[in-house]
Design an enzyme around this catalytic site. Structure first.
Site, PDB file in Angstrom:
ATOM      1  N   PHE A  20      17.053 -29.431  25.849  1.00  0.00           N
ATOM      2  CA  PHE A  20      15.824 -29.491  25.054  1.00  0.00           C
ATOM      3  C   PHE A  20      16.208 -29.717  23.596  1.00  0.00           C
ATOM      4  O   PHE A  20      16.910 -28.920  22.992  1.00  0.00           O
ATOM      5  CB  PHE A  20      14.987 -28.214  25.168  1.00  0.00           C
ATOM      6  CG  PHE A  20      13.659 -28.363  24.477  1.00  0.00           C
ATOM      7  CD1 PHE A  20      12.583 -28.973  25.124  1.00  0.00           C
ATOM      8  CD2 PHE A  20      13.489 -27.971  23.158  1.00  0.00           C
ATOM      9  CE1 PHE A  20      11.365 -29.167  24.479  1.00  0.00           C
ATOM     10  CE2 PHE A  20      12.272 -28.160  22.500  1.00  0.00           C
ATOM     11  CZ  PHE A  20      11.218 -28.750  23.170  1.00  0.00           C
ATOM     12  N   LYS A  64      14.610 -24.225  12.673  1.00  0.00           N
ATOM     13  CA  LYS A  64      13.982 -22.918  12.899  1.00  0.00           C
ATOM     14  C   LYS A  64      14.276 -21.895  11.795  1.00  0.00           C
ATOM     15  O   LYS A  64      13.635 -21.917  10.759  1.00  0.00           O
ATOM     16  CB  LYS A  64      14.377 -22.391  14.278  1.00  0.00           C
ATOM     17  CG  LYS A  64      13.807 -23.272  15.410  1.00  0.00           C
ATOM     18  CD  LYS A  64      13.863 -22.560  16.741  1.00  0.00           C
ATOM     19  CE  LYS A  64      13.606 -23.483  17.909  1.00  0.00           C
ATOM     20  NZ  LYS A  64      12.218 -23.715  18.200  1.00  0.00           N
ATOM     21  N   ASP A  98      23.607 -29.020  18.869  1.00  0.00           N
ATOM     22  CA  ASP A  98      22.250 -28.685  18.421  1.00  0.00           C
ATOM     23  C   ASP A  98      22.107 -27.168  18.400  1.00  0.00           C
ATOM     24  O   ASP A  98      21.936 -26.534  19.436  1.00  0.00           O
ATOM     25  CB  ASP A  98      21.225 -29.324  19.372  1.00  0.00           C
ATOM     26  CG  ASP A  98      19.788 -29.031  18.943  1.00  0.00           C
ATOM     27  OD1 ASP A  98      19.575 -28.115  18.121  1.00  0.00           O
ATOM     28  OD2 ASP A  98      18.867 -29.711  19.448  1.00  0.00           O
TER      29      ASP A  98
HETATM   30  N1  PLP Z   1      16.522 -28.378  19.411  1.00  0.00           N
HETATM   31  C1  PLP Z   1      16.522 -27.206  20.060  1.00  0.00           C
HETATM   32  C2  PLP Z   1      17.782 -26.689  20.657  1.00  0.00           C
HETATM   33  C3  PLP Z   1      15.335 -26.481  20.179  1.00  0.00           C
HETATM   34  O1  PLP Z   1      15.326 -25.318  20.844  1.00  0.00           O
HETATM   35  C4  PLP Z   1      14.152 -26.992  19.596  1.00  0.00           C
HETATM   36  C5  PLP Z   1      12.877 -26.271  19.713  1.00  0.00           C
HETATM   37  O2  PLP Z   1      12.712 -25.360  20.460  1.00  0.00           O
HETATM   38  C6  PLP Z   1      14.214 -28.215  18.930  1.00  0.00           C
HETATM   39  C7  PLP Z   1      15.423 -28.878  18.841  1.00  0.00           C
HETATM   40  C8  PLP Z   1      12.979 -28.814  18.320  1.00  0.00           C
HETATM   41  O3  PLP Z   1      12.596 -28.125  17.182  1.00  0.00           O
HETATM   42  P1  PLP Z   1      11.131 -28.356  16.569  1.00  0.00           P
HETATM   43  O4  PLP Z   1      10.174 -27.724  17.517  1.00  0.00           O
HETATM   44  O5  PLP Z   1      11.187 -27.661  15.241  1.00  0.00           O
HETATM   45  O6  PLP Z   1      10.928 -29.821  16.449  1.00  0.00           O
END
Ligand code: PLP
Length: 427
Positions: free
Chosen positions: A146, A260, A231
Site C-alpha cells: 500500500f 503522516k 516507504d
Molecule cells: N505509503 C504508505 C506506506 C501508507 O501507509 C500510506 C497511507 O496509509 C501512504 C503511502 C499514503 O499516504 P497518504 O494517505 O497521506 O497519501
C-alpha cells in the site's frame, strides 16, 4: 455550525452521509476535540486514541509545542510557494537529512505524492543513470503493498478493489512476495531500476518480514545496480521503536518516503529523500508542488522532529510497544481462539481475528463503544497504533477494554475454554 449547539452525533453523521462521497465507512464516533492520547465526541464521551490517524498523530493530538510553532509561523507567513525562499524550509530539510542520514530531501504534502515522487525519480534515474530506454523502466513492488491512492500507485496494488474500473492502469511494475528474496530475483530483469517497498506492510495487516530480508535485499540491490526505495510513510519517525524501520536491519536505502507523522498531526507534510546522485535527476521544472514545503508546514514539521528527539518518543515507542504487544498476547491467550495472532513492532500492532468467528470491524465497533478507538484493516486485522506519547496506564485501560470485548464475544459464540491451542503468539 458549532458542535456545542448541535450535540447529536447523528446530525453530523447524517450530513457526511448525505453530502459526502461514499469512499469511506467511518466508525460511528463524531470527534469533537482531542488532547494528546484522548479524544472526546460531540456527546462528551471520552475515548483512548489507539489509532492516531493511521500514525499521523504520533506526537499526540495538538502537542502544545507544535501548536505554538504553528501559531508563531501563522503570525509571519504561511504559504509563499517555491517561487521564493523562506526561513523555515531550509532548517526543516537540514534536520530531516541529519536524522535520516540521507543527503537531500524533496518536500511534498501527502504520502501518495511523496510515493509518486519516488516513482518518478526511480524511473528517471533508470533512464539517465542506468541507460534503460525511456518507457521501459520497471519498478518491483511487493504483493499486498500500500503506497497511496493515485492512479499510478493503484495500478500496482494487488488489491482488486483499489483497481477495478480505474483503468487504463499504469504499466512498468513487477511483483514479488513480501519477505521472499527468491521471488524478488525471479521478478527482476534488465530494465529493473528500483525495488519500492514498505519495511512493514501496514495496510496489509501489519506484516513484519522475516529477519534478514531487508539486509539481503539491500545487498542484492547494490550488486544489481537497482535502487532500494523504502516507504516509511507509516513506519518512520519512531513508530516501530527506531527512528526508521530500516535501522532494524542496519541498512540504508537509496530513497526514502516519509509522511503522516512528519506533519506533527497538524498538517499534511511528506518528503522523498534520496542519495545525492539519485536526487540529481530532478532539475528545475521537472517536479514540484505548490504547497510542498510551505513555510507553515516546514515550521511545524521541524518542531515535530525536535519534539520526537527531545521528548525521547522513539525509545518510548520501543518500550511501550513491547509492553502493549505483551499485554495483547495475554488477551490472545484468553480469547479462546477468537484472536489468532498478535504481531507488530514498536507501537504498531495488528491483532488478527479468526475470520470464521468474527470480523475485525465488529470488534472495532464494540471497542469504540467501550471507549477505545482502533481501526480494522481488511476483514481480519484490528490495528493499534497509538500516539507515541501513550502511557502505561492508558495502555492498560485500552487492553482491559479489548479483553472485555473479546471475552464477551467468545462467550456469545459459546467457544469452549480450552481453545488456547491456536493462541500461540507468533514472534
Ligand atoms: N505509503 C504508505 C506506506 C501508507 O501507509 C500510506 C497511507 O496509509 C501512504 C503511502 C499514503 O499516504 P497518504 O494517505 O497521506 O497519501
Amino acid at each position: 455550525m458549532d458542535a456545542s449547539t448541535h450535540t447529536n452525533s447523528q446530525t453530523f453523521i447524517g450530513k457526511e452521509a448525505r453530502f459526502g462521497a461514499r469512499n469511506y465507512a467511518p466508525v460511528a464516533v463524531v470527534v469533537d476535540h482531542a488532547k494528546d492520547c484522548l479524544v472526546w465526541d460531540v456527546e462528551g464521551r471520552e475515548y483512548i486514541d489507539m489509532m492516531s490517524a493511521y500514525s499521523a498523530v504520533s506526537h499526540g493530538h495538538l502537542h502544545p509545542r507544535l501548536v505554538a510553532a504553528a501559531e508563531r509561523q501563522l503570525r509571519k507567513v504561511a504559504v509563499t510557494s517555491r517561487a521564493y525562499y523562506g526561513t523555515t524550509l531550509g532548517p526543516f530539510l537540514e534536520k530531516l537529512c541529519q536524522l535520516t542520514g540521507m543527503p537531500r530531501a524533496l518536500p511534498m504534502n501527502t504520502g501518495a505524492e511523496a510515493a509518486e515522487t519516488a516513482i518518478k525519480c526511480a524511473r528517471r534515474w533508470g533512464w539517465k543513470a542506468k541507460g534503460i530506454e525511456d518507457g521501459r523502466q520497471e519498478i518491483l513492488v511487493a504483493r499486498g503493498n500500500f503506497h497511496g491512492r493515485t492512479s499510478t500507485i493503484i495500478s500496482f496494488s494487488s488489491e482488486a478493489d483499489y483497481r477495478a474500473g480505474f483503468g487504463p492502469l499504469a504499466t512498468g511494475f513487477g511483483h514479488f512476495d513480501f519477505g521472499d528474496m527468491e521471488s524478488v530475483k525471479a521478478a527482476a530483469g534488465p530494465n529493473t531500476c528500483a525495488v519500492f517497498v514498505e519495511p512493514i506492510q501496514g495496510e496489509a495487516g501489519v506484516i513484519v518480514p522475516p529477519a534478514g530480508f531487508f539486509k539481503e535485499l539491500r545487498e542484492w540491490c547494490t550488486a544489481n545496480n537497482v535502487l532500494l526505495i523504502i516507504d516509511e510513510v507509516q513506519a518512520g519517525l519512531g513508530r516501530t521503536g527506531k527512528w526508521f524501520a530500516f535501522e532494524h536491519e542496519g541498512i540504508r536505502p537509496d530513497g526514502l518516503v516519509l509522511g503522516k507523522a512528519l506533519g506533527g498531526g497538524l498538517l499534511p507534510v511528506s518528503a522523498f529523500l534520496a542519495r545525492e546522485d539519485v536526487m540529481e535527476v530532478f532539475s528545475p521544472g521537472s517536479h514540484g508542488s505548490t504547497f510542498g514545503g510551505n513555510a507553515l508546514a516546514a515550521a511545524v514539521a521541524l518542531e515535530g522532529l525536535k519534539v520526537l528527539e527531545e521528548e525521547g518518543l522513539v525509545a518510548r515507542s520501543a518500550q511501550m510497544g513491547e509492553y502493549l504487544i505483551a499485554q495483547l498476547r495475554d488477551v490472545q491467550r484468553a480469547s479462546r481462539g477468537l484472536i489468532r495472532d498478535v504481531r507488530g513492532r514498536g507501537l504498531w500492532v495488528g491483532v488478527d481475528v479468526e475470520p470464521s468467528l468474527a470480523t475485525a470491524r465488529e470488534l472495532v465497533e464494540r471497542l469504540a463503544n467501550a471507549g477505545v478507538l482502533s481501526k480494522e484493516t481488511h476483514e481480519t486485522v484490528i490495528r493499534f497504533a497509538p500516539p507515541l506519547t501513550i502511557t502505561r496506564e492508558l495502555i492498560d485501560k485500552a487492553v482491559a477494554a479489548l479483553r472485555k470485548v473479546v471475552v464477551q464475544k467468545a462467550a456469545e459464540l459459546g467457544l469452549p475454554e480450552h481453545r488456547t491451542d491456536t493462541a500461540q503468539a507468533s514472534a
